[in-house]
Design a protein around this motif. Structure first.
Motif, PDB file in Angstrom:
ATOM      1  N   ASP A 288      -3.370  -1.302  12.532  1.00  0.00           N
ATOM      2  CA  ASP A 288      -3.749   0.095  12.719  1.00  0.00           C
ATOM      3  C   ASP A 288      -3.030   1.025  11.754  1.00  0.00           C
ATOM      4  O   ASP A 288      -3.467   2.167  11.550  1.00  0.00           O
ATOM      5  N   TYR A 289      -1.925   0.566  11.149  1.00  0.00           N
ATOM      6  CA  TYR A 289      -1.232   1.399  10.167  1.00  0.00           C
ATOM      7  C   TYR A 289      -2.034   1.558   8.873  1.00  0.00           C
ATOM      8  O   TYR A 289      -1.700   2.421   8.050  1.00  0.00           O
ATOM      9  N   PHE A 290      -3.051   0.732   8.684  1.00  0.00           N
ATOM     10  CA  PHE A 290      -3.792   0.730   7.424  1.00  0.00           C
ATOM     11  C   PHE A 290      -5.242   1.153   7.609  1.00  0.00           C
ATOM     12  O   PHE A 290      -6.083   0.885   6.757  1.00  0.00           O
TER      13      PHE A 290
ATOM     14  N   GLN B  56      -0.288  -6.410   7.458  1.00  0.00           N
ATOM     15  CA  GLN B  56      -1.448  -5.547   7.259  1.00  0.00           C
ATOM     16  C   GLN B  56      -2.642  -5.990   8.105  1.00  0.00           C
ATOM     17  O   GLN B  56      -3.401  -5.161   8.615  1.00  0.00           O
TER      18      GLN B  56
ATOM     19  N   HIS C 108       0.343  -4.905  12.718  1.00  0.00           N
ATOM     20  CA  HIS C 108       0.304  -3.464  12.437  1.00  0.00           C
ATOM     21  C   HIS C 108      -0.948  -3.077  11.653  1.00  0.00           C
ATOM     22  O   HIS C 108      -0.901  -2.228  10.765  1.00  0.00           O
TER      23      HIS C 108
ATOM     24  N   ASN D 241      -1.969   7.432   6.580  1.00  0.00           N
ATOM     25  CA  ASN D 241      -0.943   6.934   7.494  1.00  0.00           C
ATOM     26  C   ASN D 241       0.336   6.639   6.714  1.00  0.00           C
ATOM     27  O   ASN D 241       0.365   5.711   5.900  1.00  0.00           O
TER      28      ASN D 241
ATOM     29  N   GLN E 255      -7.133   6.609   3.255  1.00  0.00           N
ATOM     30  CA  GLN E 255      -6.282   5.455   3.547  1.00  0.00           C
ATOM     31  C   GLN E 255      -6.840   4.182   2.926  1.00  0.00           C
ATOM     32  O   GLN E 255      -6.088   3.349   2.415  1.00  0.00           O
TER      33      GLN E 255
ATOM     34  N   GLY F 286       2.685  11.957   4.846  1.00  0.00           N
ATOM     35  CA  GLY F 286       1.421  11.505   5.415  1.00  0.00           C
ATOM     36  C   GLY F 286       0.243  12.387   5.077  1.00  0.00           C
ATOM     37  O   GLY F 286      -0.863  12.199   5.591  1.00  0.00           O
TER      38      GLY F 286
ATOM     39  N   GLU G  71       3.157   5.303   7.676  1.00  0.00           N
ATOM     40  CA  GLU G  71       3.825   4.041   8.010  1.00  0.00           C
ATOM     41  C   GLU G  71       3.286   2.894   7.158  1.00  0.00           C
ATOM     42  O   GLU G  71       4.040   2.164   6.507  1.00  0.00           O
ATOM     43  N   GLY G  72       1.962   2.744   7.136  1.00  0.00           N
ATOM     44  CA  GLY G  72       1.391   1.662   6.352  1.00  0.00           C
ATOM     45  C   GLY G  72       1.544   1.873   4.862  1.00  0.00           C
ATOM     46  O   GLY G  72       1.929   0.971   4.121  1.00  0.00           O
ATOM     47  N   THR G  73       1.261   3.103   4.404  1.00  0.00           N
ATOM     48  CA  THR G  73       1.348   3.396   2.975  1.00  0.00           C
ATOM     49  C   THR G  73       2.790   3.298   2.482  1.00  0.00           C
ATOM     50  O   THR G  73       3.045   2.800   1.381  1.00  0.00           O
TER      51      THR G  73
END
Length: 368
Positions: A193-195, A187, A191, A131, A286, A344, A133-135
């Protein structure tokens, strides 16, 4: 039930951490002959493997990204204790130990663990998917923390060397804690779900974190959490016990004193490296990246405040600013990390590039 209890008691993941702590108690504060150093190293390796197992049990129970957070914070807290202990007992030669160890941790996590995870993920699926966004948010936080804590001291003018004034150090400590705390809130909250691991089409894999088996019971998870702490204490304590042998080996090989920090970081981060590699092999890239960047973040965000407090009692200057070669490697790592994270997805090439950067860091640390 008695057979189950007996099996649990004789399980190596239970026995090894306890024996490692016993070995630590028997050898603490003593000068060890070479044979005993080898024995300590064997128990150190066993404690590392046990820590990985128990971290995975806890992660399976609490789900992601909490599982990665548990291991990253647990290892980093004890890493901080090790750095402070060595600085208190090491005198003037440890003035740059915090900088060397934290920078080594950043390079190992952002290049070694991250590169290995991408390599294993790409070997399994041809393309490692995660992902962005999270990374990307995690990488931005690591870059900011590293710049504020390790780059800025090189260019400040309040002190003659690459060090902060007391006020600057206090600001860096508060800013590090604030950024790390904010990241943890994002985290694990709004959000989350970004991780979580994703498929090639972007859908979340095992959003409930149950993998292919039922989660362990609360009692089993609590037991593994306790044994994880015991194993990590043993890892760091035994690493400290073999550190004189490490320092002697570094000196005998005519390597710079800063290489001691590299070896310490490699030892302390071994549990996270193994856990990340296992996750990548299970197509959970991830989770591996959560471990890599979360560990880098915790290494700075928790170490700098702890060192700032410890500096009240420590004698001599606290050198935090990086040198020219280190600055170049950090800048290249950040730029390469951004280019890796934005799409991504990554191939063998991106994994190999990061591993080459780690090799360059280790080589230049040994031969500056």
């Amino acid at each position: 039930m008695p057979a189950l209890l007996r099996s649990r008691v004789t399980d190596w993941t239970v026995v090894v951490p306890l024996l490692a702590v016993v070995v630590l108690a028997l050898t603490w504060g003593r000068e060890l002959p070479p044979v005993v150093v080898v024995i300590v190293a064997v128990f150190l390796a066993g404690a590392v493997l046990a820590a990985v197992h128990h971290a995975e049990v806890v992660a399976h129970r609490v789900g992601e990204p909490f599982g990665s957070l548990v291991l990253a914070v647990a290892v980093t807290v004890i890493e901080v204790a090790l750095i402070v202990t060595l600085m208190i007992s090491g005198g003037d030669k440890t003035q740059a130990l915090a900088r060397d160890t934290v920078f080594a941790a950043v390079m190992i996590t952002c290049n070694g663990i991250l590169g290995l995870s991408l390599l294993l993920g790409a070997l399994r699926r041809r393309v490692a998917v995660f992902n962005p966004e999270g990374t990307g948010g995690a990488l931005a936080t690591v870059a900011t923390l590293a710049t504020l804590s390790l780059v800025v001291p090189t260019f400040t003018t309040a002190r003659p060397g690459p060090e902060f004034s007391p006020a600057q150090l206090a600001f860096a400590a508060v800013a590090s804690l604030a950024l790390y705390g904010l990241f943890v809130l994002v985290q694990t909250g709004r959000h989350r779900d970004y991780f979580l691991p994703v498929r090639a089409d972007g859908t979340v894999v095992d959003a409930d974190g149950d993998g292919h088996a039922d989660p362990p019971s609360p009692r089993a998870a609590l037991a593994s959490l306790a044994l994880l702490v015991v194993a990590l204490v043993a890892v760091v304590g035994l690493a400290k016990m073999v550190s004189p042998a490490i320092e002697a080996g570094v000196s005998a090989a005519n390597l710079p004193q800063a290489f001691v920090g590299v070896v310490i970081a490699l030892l302390v981060l071994l549990p996270e490296t193994l856990a990340a590699a296992r996750a990548a092999r299970r197509d959970r890239v991830q989770i591996s990246l959560n471990l890599a960047l979360g560990s880098a973040m915790a290494s700075i965000g928790l170490t700098i405040p702890a060192i700032a407090i410890a500096s009240i009692w420590l004698d001599g200057p606290l050198l935090l600013g990086l040198g020219g070669t280190q600055l170049a490697l950090l800048a290249l790592t950040v730029v390469t990390g951004v280019l890796t994270v934005v799409p991504g997805r990554a191939t063998l090439l991106q994994g190999g590039v990061h591993l080459v950067l780690l090799a360059a860091f280790v080589f230049l640390a040994a031969s500056p």
